[in-house]
Design a protein around this motif. Structure first.
Motif, PDB file in Angstrom:
ATOM      1  N   SER A  89       0.861  -1.185   0.000  1.00  0.00           N
ATOM      2  CA  SER A  89       0.000   0.000   0.000  1.00  0.00           C
ATOM      3  C   SER A  89       0.900   1.239   0.000  1.00  0.00           C
ATOM      4  CB  SER A  89      -0.896  -0.015   1.229  1.00  0.00           C
ATOM      5  OG  SER A  89      -0.099  -0.006   2.411  1.00  0.00           O
ATOM      6  N   ILE A  90       0.295   2.389   0.205  1.00  0.00           N
ATOM      7  CA  ILE A  90       1.067   3.633   0.210  1.00  0.00           C
ATOM      8  C   ILE A  90       2.166   3.604   1.274  1.00  0.00           C
ATOM      9  CG2 ILE A  90       0.940   6.095   0.787  1.00  0.00           C
ATOM     10  CD1 ILE A  90      -1.642   6.265  -0.728  1.00  0.00           C
ATOM     11  N   GLU A  91       1.896   3.018   2.430  1.00  0.00           N
ATOM     12  CA  GLU A  91       2.910   2.961   3.484  1.00  0.00           C
ATOM     13  C   GLU A  91       4.157   2.221   3.015  1.00  0.00           C
ATOM     14  OE1 GLU A  91      -0.985   3.725   5.353  1.00  0.00           O
ATOM     15  OE2 GLU A  91      -0.275   2.251   3.905  1.00  0.00           O
ATOM     16  N   ASP A  92       3.964   1.135   2.287  1.00  0.00           N
ATOM     17  CA  ASP A  92       5.096   0.373   1.767  1.00  0.00           C
ATOM     18  C   ASP A  92       5.829   1.178   0.686  1.00  0.00           C
ATOM     19  OD1 ASP A  92       4.563  -2.343   3.115  1.00  0.00           O
ATOM     20  OD2 ASP A  92       2.655  -1.891   2.140  1.00  0.00           O
ATOM     21  N   ALA A  93       5.047   1.831  -0.175  1.00  0.00           N
ATOM     22  CA  ALA A  93       5.659   2.645  -1.221  1.00  0.00           C
ATOM     23  C   ALA A  93       6.459   3.802  -0.616  1.00  0.00           C
ATOM     24  CB  ALA A  93       4.590   3.168  -2.177  1.00  0.00           C
ATOM     25  N   GLN A  94       5.939   4.400   0.434  1.00  0.00           N
ATOM     26  CA  GLN A  94       6.663   5.476   1.113  1.00  0.00           C
ATOM     27  C   GLN A  94       8.000   4.975   1.659  1.00  0.00           C
ATOM     28  OE1 GLN A  94       3.589   6.545   3.928  1.00  0.00           O
ATOM     29  NE2 GLN A  94       3.009   8.389   2.778  1.00  0.00           N
ATOM     30  N   THR A 109      -3.350  -0.861  -6.977  1.00  0.00           N
ATOM     31  CA  THR A 109      -2.457  -0.281  -7.986  1.00  0.00           C
ATOM     32  C   THR A 109      -2.673   1.221  -8.197  1.00  0.00           C
ATOM     33  OG1 THR A 109      -2.091  -2.372  -9.142  1.00  0.00           O
ATOM     34  CG2 THR A 109      -1.810  -0.365 -10.431  1.00  0.00           C
ATOM     35  N   PRO A 110      -3.927   1.710  -8.302  1.00  0.00           N
ATOM     36  CA  PRO A 110      -4.111   3.153  -8.526  1.00  0.00           C
ATOM     37  C   PRO A 110      -3.501   4.022  -7.427  1.00  0.00           C
ATOM     38  CG  PRO A 110      -6.130   1.979  -9.052  1.00  0.00           C
ATOM     39  CD  PRO A 110      -5.218   0.985  -8.390  1.00  0.00           C
ATOM     40  N   GLU A 111      -3.635   3.617  -6.158  1.00  0.00           N
ATOM     41  CA  GLU A 111      -3.107   4.462  -5.091  1.00  0.00           C
ATOM     42  C   GLU A 111      -1.583   4.470  -5.087  1.00  0.00           C
ATOM     43  OE1 GLU A 111      -3.014   2.040  -0.917  1.00  0.00           O
ATOM     44  OE2 GLU A 111      -5.025   2.526  -1.659  1.00  0.00           O
ATOM     45  N   ILE A 112      -0.963   3.340  -5.451  1.00  0.00           N
ATOM     46  CA  ILE A 112       0.501   3.315  -5.561  1.00  0.00           C
ATOM     47  C   ILE A 112       0.946   4.214  -6.717  1.00  0.00           C
ATOM     48  CG2 ILE A 112       2.511   1.881  -6.054  1.00  0.00           C
ATOM     49  CD1 ILE A 112       1.454   1.279  -3.344  1.00  0.00           C
ATOM     50  N   GLY A 113       0.247   4.112  -7.845  1.00  0.00           N
ATOM     51  CA  GLY A 113       0.582   4.960  -8.990  1.00  0.00           C
ATOM     52  C   GLY A 113       0.421   6.430  -8.678  1.00  0.00           C
ATOM     53  N   ASN A 114      -0.642   6.783  -7.980  1.00  0.00           N
ATOM     54  CA  ASN A 114      -0.854   8.188  -7.610  1.00  0.00           C
ATOM     55  C   ASN A 114       0.249   8.681  -6.680  1.00  0.00           C
ATOM     56  OD1 ASN A 114      -3.196   8.350  -9.119  1.00  0.00           O
ATOM     57  ND2 ASN A 114      -4.555   7.926  -7.399  1.00  0.00           N
ATOM     58  N   PHE A 115       0.651   7.831  -5.744  1.00  0.00           N
ATOM     59  CA  PHE A 115       1.717   8.238  -4.830  1.00  0.00           C
ATOM     60  C   PHE A 115       3.027   8.475  -5.581  1.00  0.00           C
ATOM     61  CE2 PHE A 115       5.450   6.888  -2.358  1.00  0.00           C
ATOM     62  CZ  PHE A 115       5.473   7.938  -1.440  1.00  0.00           C
ATOM     63  N   ILE A 116       3.344   7.579  -6.514  1.00  0.00           N
ATOM     64  CA  ILE A 116       4.573   7.736  -7.296  1.00  0.00           C
ATOM     65  C   ILE A 116       4.543   9.047  -8.071  1.00  0.00           C
ATOM     66  CG2 ILE A 116       5.822   6.792  -9.288  1.00  0.00           C
ATOM     67  CD1 ILE A 116       5.206   3.992  -8.186  1.00  0.00           C
ATOM     68  N   CYS A 117       3.372   9.409  -8.573  1.00  0.00           N
ATOM     69  CA  CYS A 117       3.234  10.679  -9.295  1.00  0.00           C
ATOM     70  C   CYS A 117       3.325  11.879  -8.358  1.00  0.00           C
ATOM     71  CB  CYS A 117       1.900  10.737 -10.031  1.00  0.00           C
ATOM     72  SG  CYS A 117       1.767   9.649 -11.450  1.00  0.00           S
ATOM     73  N   ASP A 118       2.765  11.758  -7.169  1.00  0.00           N
ATOM     74  CA  ASP A 118       2.630  12.909  -6.273  1.00  0.00           C
ATOM     75  C   ASP A 118       3.881  13.221  -5.465  1.00  0.00           C
ATOM     76  OD1 ASP A 118       0.033  13.169  -7.134  1.00  0.00           O
ATOM     77  OD2 ASP A 118      -0.859  12.172  -5.394  1.00  0.00           O
ATOM     78  N   THR A 119       4.647  12.215  -5.087  1.00  0.00           N
ATOM     79  CA  THR A 119       5.763  12.478  -4.195  1.00  0.00           C
ATOM     80  C   THR A 119       6.882  13.254  -4.891  1.00  0.00           C
ATOM     81  OG1 THR A 119       7.488  11.498  -2.807  1.00  0.00           O
ATOM     82  CG2 THR A 119       6.749  10.190  -4.686  1.00  0.00           C
ATOM     83  N   PRO A 120       7.375  14.309  -4.280  1.00  0.00           N
ATOM     84  CA  PRO A 120       8.487  15.059  -4.880  1.00  0.00           C
ATOM     85  C   PRO A 120       9.813  14.317  -4.763  1.00  0.00           C
ATOM     86  CG  PRO A 120       7.907  15.978  -2.740  1.00  0.00           C
ATOM     87  CD  PRO A 120       6.863  14.951  -3.055  1.00  0.00           C
ATOM     88  N   ASP A 121       9.827  13.207  -4.032  1.00  0.00           N
ATOM     89  CA  ASP A 121      11.063  12.448  -3.861  1.00  0.00           C
ATOM     90  C   ASP A 121      11.363  11.528  -5.037  1.00  0.00           C
ATOM     91  OD1 ASP A 121      11.632  13.625  -1.408  1.00  0.00           O
ATOM     92  OD2 ASP A 121      10.479  12.125  -0.293  1.00  0.00           O
ATOM     93  N   ILE A 122      10.438  11.409  -5.970  1.00  0.00           N
ATOM     94  CA  ILE A 122      10.700  10.697  -7.222  1.00  0.00           C
ATOM     95  C   ILE A 122      10.866  11.734  -8.323  1.00  0.00           C
ATOM     96  CG2 ILE A 122       9.622   9.277  -9.023  1.00  0.00           C
ATOM     97  CD1 ILE A 122       8.671   7.388  -6.931  1.00  0.00           C
ATOM     98  N   SER A 123      11.978  11.648  -9.046  1.00  0.00           N
ATOM     99  CA  SER A 123      12.306  12.654 -10.052  1.00  0.00           C
ATOM    100  C   SER A 123      11.882  12.272 -11.458  1.00  0.00           C
ATOM    101  CB  SER A 123      13.822  12.917 -10.050  1.00  0.00           C
ATOM    102  OG  SER A 123      14.237  13.384  -8.797  1.00  0.00           O
ATOM    103  N   VAL A 124      11.825  10.975 -11.736  1.00  0.00           N
ATOM    104  CA  VAL A 124      11.483  10.519 -13.079  1.00  0.00           C
ATOM    105  C   VAL A 124      10.631   9.267 -12.977  1.00  0.00           C
ATOM    106  CG1 VAL A 124      13.695   9.293 -13.240  1.00  0.00           C
ATOM    107  CG2 VAL A 124      12.406   9.756 -15.323  1.00  0.00           C
ATOM    108  N   ILE A 125       9.620   9.179 -13.821  1.00  0.00           N
ATOM    109  CA  ILE A 125       8.776   7.984 -13.916  1.00  0.00           C
ATOM    110  C   ILE A 125       8.983   7.376 -15.292  1.00  0.00           C
ATOM    111  CG2 ILE A 125       6.417   7.098 -14.000  1.00  0.00           C
ATOM    112  CD1 ILE A 125       5.597   9.347 -12.110  1.00  0.00           C
ATOM    113  N   THR A 126       9.203   6.079 -15.326  1.00  0.00           N
ATOM    114  CA  THR A 126       9.248   5.372 -16.602  1.00  0.00           C
ATOM    115  C   THR A 126       8.155   4.316 -16.590  1.00  0.00           C
ATOM    116  OG1 THR A 126      10.577   3.971 -18.064  1.00  0.00           O
ATOM    117  CG2 THR A 126      11.146   3.944 -15.713  1.00  0.00           C
ATOM    118  N   PHE A 127       7.302   4.355 -17.598  1.00  0.00           N
ATOM    119  CA  PHE A 127       6.079   3.549 -17.604  1.00  0.00           C
ATOM    120  C   PHE A 127       5.878   2.907 -18.964  1.00  0.00           C
ATOM    121  CE2 PHE A 127       1.515   3.627 -18.883  1.00  0.00           C
ATOM    122  CZ  PHE A 127       1.024   2.662 -18.019  1.00  0.00           C
ATOM    123  N   THR A 128       5.493   1.645 -18.968  1.00  0.00           N
ATOM    124  CA  THR A 128       5.022   0.972 -20.173  1.00  0.00           C
ATOM    125  C   THR A 128       3.627   0.447 -19.885  1.00  0.00           C
ATOM    126  OG1 THR A 128       7.232   0.335 -20.925  1.00  0.00           O
ATOM    127  CG2 THR A 128       5.386  -0.938 -21.775  1.00  0.00           C
TER     128      THR A 128
END
Length: 499
Positions: free
Chosen positions: A54-59, A224-243
């Motif tokens: 969940s988001i806690e794990d992604a964080q 999956t949607p909440e993990i994806g949203n977190f990856i998009c929202d957090t400023p600690d990720i600089s680049v997203i690569t998606f297929t």
């Protein structure tokens, strides 16, 4: 033809059925303790469970990657290259187990799964070599007392979101480039195929990558949607690569704009496959088998619209039908005779079924196939299907079918087929067959796609840039361009010099 199922050698991949996440160099269950089932699409049987992060794990994963970034980004290129080489060799050493793992969790035939492991390994080797070719430059200064230069530096933490259809190679193509550049990564694999990602983490641990450099957070479809949203929202990720799909790519692009992320996307295709009267028909038929039916038609570069010029139309259709009957064997991917495995799930089957039914209701002719196989233990299979008389009004002309359906569109002129081929908002790959060199040059220039296979149905390789135009994506993967997606260019002006 339906080949028999086989469970022999299943123990070869059992050690990679890992039910935990990999965060900060440690294997750990999801914070919630939840897990989700992973199914074999050839049998619909549960092969294991994976951590439902969940988001806690992604964080936690992002925090670990952020903490590891300063030291990882300042390692020498040679050190990063050596670690990638170790991972490359470990993948080859475990090739059979990894291939069987792919077949177990997503269904593709073993011969294709083995090919994917080799293909995936090639990116690790390629980017190990590219790590030592990341260079800056001294520029010609307009001032005598200033030296101008630029250097390339790692962007930061990279979020890697991958699909199920190539669960190893879609990760290594991104992972290898990011690590070569000096980025740390958080991988969110497709819910249908988490084990291939976790297997790479296990091999990376064996290769002695530092803790936090590679993190894997699997999750179920519901999360999956909440993990994806977190990856998009957090400023600690600089680049997203998606297929993945164009629809999801657009959502990531919109959401990622809030933190002005760099986003590299390889999205949906609707590849035209054009056979001109001047083509070598037999070669075109062989190419269409590869471009259309590899991975049961579940590839982003899959031939979706097959255009055949009227002078050779009937000859091509007859030859393709014969080739399909003799070479395409449906069955469990673990059976060595199988050449066409199952679709990934019931939704995929229903989509293919609806495309075929729509085409037939609008005047297309069924040459062969056209049925969902409903016998015991093959609920996700759909027969390799050939239809003729396809037109632009049909759904199959407007959407990716992502299944084993060859739809033939007849055309008269070069101008006509280019108009139809380009009348699409997607432009990933395209194919055409011709022995007329002037025509080859004309069509190659006018076809609106990012990649073209001419007289060949298989174009992917680590040495070449992979990506599309229009709504098929942003940026390029593979080749020497692949590393650049994870690098910033920093300009340095050094003044006050005396010579």
């Amino acid at each position: 033809m339906l080949s028999s199922s086989s469970s022999s050698s299943a123990d070869q991949y059992q050690r990679f059925l890992i039910d935990q996440a990999y965060i900060g160099g440690q294997w750990r269950p999801a914070v919630s303790g939840s897990r989700f089932d992973v199914l074999n699409p050839a049998t619909s049987e549960v092969i294991g469970q994976a951590a439902e992060c969940s988001i806690e794990d992604a964080q936690a994963a992002v925090a670990a990657a952020k903490d590891a970034f300063p030291s990882w980004s300042t390692t020498t290129a040679k050190e990063r290259a050596q670690l990638l080489q170790r991972l490359y060799k470990l993948q080859l050493d475990n090739a059979e187990s990894l291939a069987r793992l792919i077949t177990a969790e997503m269904g593709k035939p073993l011969r294709e799964a083995r090919g994917e492991i080799g293909y995936g390994a090639s990116f690790l080797e390629w980017f190990a070599e590219e790590a030592r070719r990341i260079n800056g430059s001294i520029l010609q200064s307009p001032w005598k007392d200033k030296q101008l230069s630029y250097r390339k530096e790692a962007c930061g933490v990279a979020g890697i979101i991958t699909p199920w259809n190539f669960p190893n190679a879609m990760i290594t193509r991104k992972l290898g480039a990011a690590l070569a550049a000096g980025c740390t990564v958080v991988i969110n694999p497709a819910e249908d195929t988490p084990y291939s990602a976790l297997a790479l983490a296990a091999l990376a641990e064996e290769a002695h990558f530092p803790p936090g450099v590679i993190n894997v957070v699997p999750t179920s479809r519901q999360k999956t949607p909440e993990i994806g949203n977190f990856i998009c929202d957090t400023p600690d990720i600089s680049v997203i690569t998606f297929t993945g799909s164009t629809e999801v790519g657009k959502l990531l692009l919109k959401r990622g704009a809030n933190t002005v992320k760099r986003i590299v996307m390889e999205l949906g295709g609707d590849a035209p496959f054009i056979v001109f009267d001047s083509a070598d028909v037999q070669r075109a038929v062989e190419g269409s088998i590869v471009a259309k039916f590899r991975n049961a038609g579940q590839t982003c570069v899959c031939a979706n619209r097959i255009f055949v010029q009227e002078g050779i139309h009937d000859q091509f259709v007859a030859a393709l039908a014969a080739k399909m009957s003799s070479e395409l064997v449906i069955g469990n991917g673990m059976d060595e005779k199988t050449t066409v495995g199952p679709l990934i799930n019931d939704r995929a089957v229903e989509k293919v079924k609806s495309h075929v039914e729509d085409a037939l209701s609008k005047g297309a002719k069924l040459v062969q196939g056209g049925k969902k196989l409903t016998a015991k233990n093959n609920c996700y299979f759909y027969e390799p299907t050939l239809i003729t008389g396809a037109t632009k009004e049909m759904i199959i002309a407007k959407e990716e079918t992502f299944g084993p359906v060859a739809a033939i569109f007849k055309f008269k002129t070069e101008e006509e087929v280019l108009r139809h081929a380009n009348n699409c908002r997607r432009g990933l790959a395209g194919y055409f067959y011709s022995r007329d060199y002037a025509q080859i040059e004309r069509v190659a220039r006018k076809l609106e796609v990012g990649m073209i296979g001419i007289n060949d149905g298989l174009l992917s390789t680590c040495e070449a840039p992979f990506g599309g135009v229009k709504e098929s994506g942003l940026g390029r993967e593979g080749s020497h361009f692949g590393v650049d997606e994870f690098l910033h260019v920093k300009y340095v002006c050094l003044g006050g010099l005396q010579f």
